[in-house]
Structures are given as C-alpha cells and as structure tokens.
Scaffold this active site. Sequence first.
Site, PDB file in Angstrom:
ATOM      1  N   ARG A  76       0.820  -1.218   0.000  1.00 46.43           N
ATOM      2  CA  ARG A  76       0.000   0.000   0.000  1.00 46.43           C
ATOM      3  C   ARG A  76       0.851   1.264   0.000  1.00 46.43           C
ATOM      4  O   ARG A  76       0.433   2.317  -0.487  1.00 46.43           O
ATOM      5  CB  ARG A  76      -0.970   0.007   1.181  1.00 46.43           C
ATOM      6  N   GLU A 113       3.242  -9.809  14.760  1.00 46.09           N
ATOM      7  CA  GLU A 113       2.501 -10.411  15.880  1.00 46.09           C
ATOM      8  C   GLU A 113       2.694 -11.928  15.836  1.00 46.09           C
ATOM      9  O   GLU A 113       2.970 -12.573  16.838  1.00 46.09           O
ATOM     10  CB  GLU A 113       1.023 -10.069  15.721  1.00 46.09           C
TER      11      GLU A 113
END
Length: 188
Positions: A76, A113
């Site tokens: 992005r 994560e």
Amino acid sequence: MTVSETAADGRSLEETLERLVADVPDFPEPGVGFKDITPLLADHAGFTQVVEALAAPGRDADGNVTVTKVLGMESRGFILGAPAALHLGVGFVPVRKAGKLPRETHAVSYSLEYGEATLEIHTDAVAPGERVLVIDDVLATGGTAAATIELVERCGGVVAGVSVLLELGFLDPRSKLPGTQVHSLLVS
Ligand SMILES: O=P(O)(O)OC[C@H]1O[C@H](OP(=O)(O)OP(=O)(O)O)[C@H](O)[C@@H]1O
Ligand SMILES: Nc1ncnc2[nH]cnc12
C-alpha cells in the site's frame, strides 16, 4: 496532528479520512480493526488531497522540496508513495518484501505479531547522504517503518521523515522510531 488542507470537493482532510477510510472489524483476524483505504483511493478528490498532504513533509516552510526520493513499502505504500514522489518532482524507491527485487539488496527482518517479515531495498537505491521521505498508509506497531529506516541507513541515506495516513497511537509505534520525524494525517 491533523493537516487541514481542503480537497477539490471542499472537504477538510479530516472529513475526507472520516468519510473514505472504512473501519472493518475482525480483519484479517478477530480483534483487529482494519483500516481499509480502498474507498479513499477510488475517490479522485480525496486521493489527490491525501497524496498532497503525505508529500508535504518533503518540503520546507517556503515550499522548497528538501528530499530527493520518496520510498514506499510494499504494497500500500506503493500506491501512496509513487504519486507523492511525482507531486514532489522526485524519484520513487520501492521497499519490497523478500525475494522480489532482482539485483543486490539490503535486507532487514522484523517480528510481526505472528512470525517474521523481511523487507529489502536495492543497495544502489539511495545514495550516501541522500535525504528521503518514507510514505505508507498505516503505522501500527512501527515494525515496517523501523525496518525501512534501517534499510535507508544501510544505504548511507538519511530519513527526513516518515509520513503516513493513519497512526494507530494505541500501539505506540513511535517507541520503535526514536529520533524520527513522524507525520500522521490522523492518529486513532
Ligand atoms: O506498523 P506495522 O505493524 O509494521 O504495520 C503497518 C504495515 O502493515 C501494512 O502492510 P502489510 O504488508 O501488512 O499489507 P500490504 O501488503 O497490504 O501493504 C501496512 O500497509 C503497513 O505497511
Ligand atoms: N489495523 C490495520 N489496518 C490496516 N492496515 C494495517 N496494518 C497493520 N495494522 C493495520
């Protein structure tokens, strides 16, 4: 800090972001509030307004361009960084995920994560001493931005600033970016 330029449709940046960034709960997994920028990209006035605002840290108070490249992180960051580079009149450098760049690269791995990610840059993409602006859509944990800063430093370059659409303040990404000028259009 919120920038308050108005779009061609007269909306402030805050109005644009409130209206055109979708909050999608539990994507890509339960508990994550995903910020979807695709409606913003589909709106020419909003997209233009946001690109110009993201590019602003690449200029000084007199409007002179103070960077010679814009870097965007896959994927992005490409969508927002490339038009910002054109707006500033400078080149664009893609910071890519592992194994995508064809020539010699610097690589930096960082923890997610769950698991690890690696970002790469061509070793000749930023010259020693060159000042660059880093652009992305979201600053969450700060891992992607921190890895990108490390890549620029491996090239001998200087990060003039990190400019993002949305900063997820509750994740405290700035703790990973000590000494870096961070410009966020909206902090949530
Ligand atoms: O601050 P962080 O915790 O590193 O997260 C922010 C990064 O996460 C997303 O990239 P991602 O590679 O997940 O998705 P994309 O390929 O759609 O850009 C986003 O575009 C940022 O680059
Ligand atoms: N909450 C989020 N929304 C969009 N992109 C992200 N990248 C990391 N966290 C994100």
